[in-house]
Write a protein that holds these residues in place. Structure first.
Motif, PDB file in Angstrom:
ATOM      1  N   THR A 587      31.484   9.672  23.853  1.00 36.70           N
ATOM      2  CA  THR A 587      30.741  10.746  24.528  1.00 36.70           C
ATOM      3  C   THR A 587      30.506  10.387  25.999  1.00 36.70           C
ATOM      4  OG1 THR A 587      29.637  11.378  22.494  1.00 36.70           O
ATOM      5  CG2 THR A 587      28.583  12.033  24.559  1.00 36.70           C
ATOM      6  N   GLY A 590      25.718  12.478  30.189  1.00 31.19           N
ATOM      7  CA  GLY A 590      25.157  13.821  30.303  1.00 31.19           C
ATOM      8  C   GLY A 590      25.430  14.691  29.106  1.00 31.19           C
ATOM      9  N   HIS A 591      25.980  14.152  28.051  1.00 27.62           N
ATOM     10  CA  HIS A 591      26.261  14.939  26.861  1.00 27.62           C
ATOM     11  C   HIS A 591      24.953  15.314  26.151  1.00 27.62           C
ATOM     12  CE1 HIS A 591      28.371  16.353  23.319  1.00 27.62           C
ATOM     13  NE2 HIS A 591      27.556  15.610  22.580  1.00 27.62           N
ATOM     14  N   LEU A 592      24.850  16.592  25.715  1.00 26.42           N
ATOM     15  CA  LEU A 592      23.673  17.055  24.987  1.00 26.42           C
ATOM     16  C   LEU A 592      23.750  16.541  23.551  1.00 26.42           C
ATOM     17  CD1 LEU A 592      21.108  18.778  24.891  1.00 26.42           C
ATOM     18  CD2 LEU A 592      22.543  20.706  24.218  1.00 26.42           C
ATOM     19  N   LYS A 595      18.419  19.039  20.861  1.00 21.66           N
ATOM     20  CA  LYS A 595      17.440  19.828  21.616  1.00 21.66           C
ATOM     21  C   LYS A 595      16.225  20.043  20.723  1.00 21.66           C
ATOM     22  CE  LYS A 595      16.776  24.202  24.031  1.00 21.66           C
ATOM     23  NZ  LYS A 595      16.412  23.610  25.309  1.00 21.66           N
ATOM     24  N   GLU A 630      15.645  18.874  25.952  1.00 20.99           N
ATOM     25  CA  GLU A 630      17.043  18.456  25.773  1.00 20.99           C
ATOM     26  C   GLU A 630      17.154  16.940  25.854  1.00 20.99           C
ATOM     27  OE1 GLU A 630      19.374  20.433  28.636  1.00 20.99           O
ATOM     28  OE2 GLU A 630      19.342  22.380  27.609  1.00 20.99           O
ATOM     29  N   ARG A 632      19.834  14.025  26.327  1.00 22.84           N
ATOM     30  CA  ARG A 632      21.198  13.805  26.813  1.00 22.84           C
ATOM     31  C   ARG A 632      21.439  12.327  27.040  1.00 22.84           C
ATOM     32  NH1 ARG A 632      23.769  18.439  28.677  1.00 22.84           N
ATOM     33  NH2 ARG A 632      22.433  20.312  28.818  1.00 22.84           N
ATOM     34  N   THR A 633      22.737  11.980  27.010  1.00 23.64           N
ATOM     35  CA  THR A 633      23.114  10.589  27.280  1.00 23.64           C
ATOM     36  C   THR A 633      23.048  10.346  28.771  1.00 23.64           C
ATOM     37  OG1 THR A 633      25.438  11.226  27.381  1.00 23.64           O
ATOM     38  CG2 THR A 633      24.603  10.490  25.261  1.00 23.64           C
ATOM     39  N   ARG A 814      20.395  25.049  29.461  1.00 20.22           N
ATOM     40  CA  ARG A 814      20.789  23.864  30.244  1.00 20.22           C
ATOM     41  C   ARG A 814      19.600  22.962  30.478  1.00 20.22           C
ATOM     42  NH1 ARG A 814      26.062  23.580  29.505  1.00 20.22           N
ATOM     43  NH2 ARG A 814      27.132  25.496  30.118  1.00 20.22           N
TER      44      ARG A 814
END
Length: 814
Positions: A587, A590-592, A595, A630, A632-633, A814
């Motif tokens: 991954t 910024g990968h989600l 959430k 959210e 994220r990485t 987002r």
């Protein structure tokens, strides 16, 4: 040897004589210039190099300098241009102290190598830069009113620092019909002025004369200066004392006590000082008997009773009085005083009250008879004539009406109002017409009886009462009190809640009011999430006959309290379980990952939810947005990172104190993307239903039943249509999951404890895409949560979804 020495001395003498003659010849040449005073610094005066026949360069080479004789150096030489310029502003009056028409500034221009001297005379021309000034700004003159016209008085002249035409030229005097000026010219050209008396002065007409003397110079434009002349007119004894009337007539009552003032004479004298001080005295025409009965004060002119005055003995007296001043040649004035003796009024009038009413109702009509009053006096003439009137110190709603000779009726003249005044003390005053007048009075007390003519009045027409939710039942909300100005039973008030039904519920079931004092109580515990406000009326009614009433509007506003904990609705998990997420190790940053979505049944700040990481295995690997939840990485996975990560996220509202809920997310990483055939739908927590009211459960069951019937009908209709061709799905990539779930969406329903409907939303935790569908359902019943797995491309769906919930466009969070 001696001859050589003599020859050398002769040569030296000849050379020195030659230099002296050259210097003397050059010094005899004088150059004159003229400039006006007050020229600005740097102003051009003359070109010395051109006027002296010198080369400009020689001024610098021969070290030209300017030597001013017996004065300050006001000039300077510009050695670059050869110009003579102003170095400092010059004031002619400070350079030439004497008042001469010519003012010269002498200076030498000295050159060296060889030495040469040029004489320069600079004439400073006068400009009109000074105004005339009087040595004394104010001049005082004392002039007797007996001074004959034509008398002259010297005045202080004005001086002007300028010379010639710029000096004092003339004088002007302000307009006056008594004075003028005569201007004289001195031998040196100075102007002098005399004040001349033109008319006869009269101090009694005008004691002080204020004049303005103005001096004007001859400059262009002219300048002027002023001085004030104050003339005091001195008094002479030219006015005799006068009385306001030649004959005075006064009355005095018989048997007046000694010391009684009959009158005070006040003669006037227009003079001043001793010329105006007066002495009063009897003349020889006044009889000795009159002087024995009355005294005259020589200083104040006061006439007083000195003896016993008897009307039967003498009805009048004549006094001849003179007033004389104390001047050197005293003057006097005369008058006559007639004293008339009046009969003594020694009997007081009488007043008698008949047919009296002690009390009347406040609604009695105008013209009602209150009492009959009779008056009498045993004296005769004016002493026996009497007048009856009411006390005028206060405005009374009553009047006297004369019915016959000696009889009066007391009537109601204006409408009565007990609330304005409940009792009147009516003072009847009877006065005879004697001198001095005698009077008697009688007071009638009249009580005004109350009538129920005033309705209760609240202090406000609209009350807004704020009540915090979760209030204890039976708590006092406020006190509503009305005022009734009436008395007794007309004032006793009873309070009622005017009945009004809200959702088949009477206001009497929600609120209670004390009928005696208007205290308003809440009968139940209010919940802001169910009831936000109430509007009803309260009536206050008196106990009169007939009763009067008024009402007021009451607005109860329920205030929100932070009594609802945020509820995490995504990602869904069973009670006490852990949410598991699987992502590939490849991954990108910024990968989600997931959430977190939480809702709060409260309002405003109490419902504002923020998210925080409570626990995290590796803080460098994941980040959480505190506003949208959210996860994220923050970087790519490395071979050192463990395959499983554990995150604990807390959702906290903004109330005081804040309430929160947590969710644990277990993230597992795999080498390659996995394909999920179907997303498992887990049941909702049943704890949510524990606090629902029974009628909400019944309503939910009815809605669910209708929804199920609708879905079955739509499925039957769809089965009759030809099946559309299958769409070939593109191959999956490593960052996506393939969903093979059927097009029929199973919506899970979640009902909150506060009976509000929340928006239906679907959160895709892996990629952040959310499909939001807003159902058209009445507000206040609950909310739905539906989850749809993400597919790698467009999927084929049936039309049955649109029949269940209104479909809205997709949007990404987002």
């Amino acid at each position: 040897m001696a001859l050589n020495c003599a020859t050398t001395r002769t040569r030296s003498f000849v050379a020195a004589l030659t230099v002296f003659v050259a210097l003397w010849g050059s010094a005899l040449s004088i150059t004159r210039y003229s400039i006006p005073e007050e020229m600005e610094e740097g102003s051009f005066v003359a070109n010395l190099a051109s006027d002296l026949g010198l080369d400009v360069r020689s001024l610098l080479e021969r070290n030209a300098k300017l030597d001013v004789i017996h004065s300050k150096n006001y000039l300077d030489i510009n050695k670059d241009t050869g110009e003579l310029v102003i170095r400092e502003k010059m004031d002619r009056e400070s350079i030439c102290m004497t008042k001469t028409t010519s003012c010269f500034l002498k200076m030498d221009v000295i050159l060296s190598n060889p030495v040469r001297i040029f004489n320069i005379e600079l004439e400073i021309l006068d400009i009109n830069d000074n105004a005339p000034v009087f040595r004394r700004k104010t001049m005082h003159l004392d002039v007797s009113e007996a001074t004959p016209p034509g008398e002259r008085f010297s005045l202080t002249n004005a001086v002007d620092a300028d010379v010639g035409a710029n000096s004092v030229k003339t004088y002007y005097l302000s307009e006056s019909k008594y004075f003028s000026i005569d201007i004289q010219t001195g031998s040196d050209g100075s102007k002098y002025v005399d004040l001349v008396l033109d008319g006869k002065l009269d101090r009694e007409e005008r004691a002080i004369h204020n004049l303005i003397l103005t001096a004007v110079d001859g400059g262009v434009p002219p300048r002027s200066g002023t001085a004030s002349i104050i003339i005091n007119v001195l008094d002479i004894n030219d006015n005799a004392p006068t009385f306001s009337l030649p004959v005075f007539a006064v009355n005095v009552s018989e048997n007046s006590p000694a010391g009684t003032v009959v009158m005070t004479l006040n003669a006037t004298d227009l003079d001043e000082g001793t010329n105006a001080k007066l002495i009063y005295s009897y003349t020889l025409y006044t009889s000795e008997k009159t002087q024995e009965l009355f005294s005259l004060d020589p200083q104040s002119g006061e006439i007083k009773v000195k003896g016993v005055i008897d009307y039967e003995e003498s009805q009048s007296f004549e006094m001849y009085i003179q007033a004389q001043d104390r001047g050197a040649n005293p003057l006097s004035g005369h008058c006559k005083v007639m004293v008339y003796v009046t009969d003594l009024n020694d009997n007081y009038p009488e007043v008698t009250i008949k047919s009296l009413k002690r009390s009347v109702a406040e609604d009695v009509s105008v013209g009602t008879l209150i009492a009959v009053v009779s008056v009498s006096d045993r004296d005769s003439g004016d002493n026996g004539a009497v007048d009856l009137h009411l006390n005028q110190q206060e405005a009374l709603p009553f009047r006297l009406n004369k019915s016959s000779e000696g009889y009066f009726e007391l009537l109601v003249w204006k409408p009565l109002d007990r609330e304005v005044k409940g009792k009147y003390d009516i003072k009847l005053i009877v006065t005879d017409r004697g001198f001095p007048a005698l009077s008697e009075n009688e007071t009638i007390t009249l009580e005004i009886l109350d009538v129920n003519d005033n309705a209760p009045m609240f202090s406000q027409s609209f009350y807004t009462i704020h009540v915090m939710e979760n209030n204890p039942p039976g708590a006092l909300l406020t006190s509503l009190s009305a005022h009734d100005p009436d008395l007794n039973e007309n004032q006793y008030l009873v309070y009622f809640i005017m009945e009004k039904e809200i959702v088949n519920m009477s206001m009497s079931m929600l609120f209670s009011i004390n009928p005696e004092n208007g205290d308003l109580y809440g009968l139940k515990t209010f919940d802001y999430e169910r009831e936000k406000e109430f509007l009803f009326h309260i009536e206050a009614r008196d106990s009169g006959v007939p009763p009067l009433s008024s009402n007021v509007t009451v607005h109860i506003v329920i205030l929100d309290q932070n009594d609802n904990t945020p509820l995490i609705v995504s990602p869904w998990r069973a009670h006490g379980s852990v949410v598991e997420e699987v992502i590939p190790r490849s991954t990108e940053k910024g990968h989600l990952v997931a959430k977190v979505v939480a809702v709060d049944a409260d309002s405003e700040q109490n419902a504002r939810v923020t998210y925080q990481l409570l626990q995290i295995s590796d803080s460098t690997l994941f980040s959480l947005d505190q506003y949208n939840g959210e996860i994220r990485t923050t970087r790519m996975f490395s071979y050192r990172d463990p395959r499983q990560q554990r995150l604990v996220v807390v959702a906290k509202d903004n109330g005081q104190p804040a309430l929160s809920a947590t969710v644990t997310i277990k993230i597992s990483t795999v080498e390659h993307a996995m394909t999920f055939l179907e997303t498992t739908e887990l049941p909702l927590e049943y704890e949510v239903f524990t606090n629902l009211n029974l009628y909400l459960v019944i309503g939910l069951g009815a809605v669910s039943f209708l929804l199920l019937i609708t879905i079955l009908v739509i499925i039957v209709l769809k089965c009759q249509k030809p099946k559309p061709k299958a769409i070939k799905m593109p191959p999956a990539n490593r960052n996506s999951l393939i969903s093979q779930r059927s097009s029929t969406i199973a919506d899970s329903t979640l009902i909150s404890s506060d009976a509000y409907w929340y928006s239906l939303f679907l959160a895709e935790t892996r990629k952040g895409k959310v499909v939001v569908r807003q159902p058209i359902i009445p507000k206040g019943a609950g909310y739905f949560v539906s989850s749809i797995p993400r597919s790698i491309g467009p999927s084929e769906t049936t039309d049955s979804r649109a029949s269940t919930l209104e479909q809205q466009p997709r949007r990404e969070l987002r």
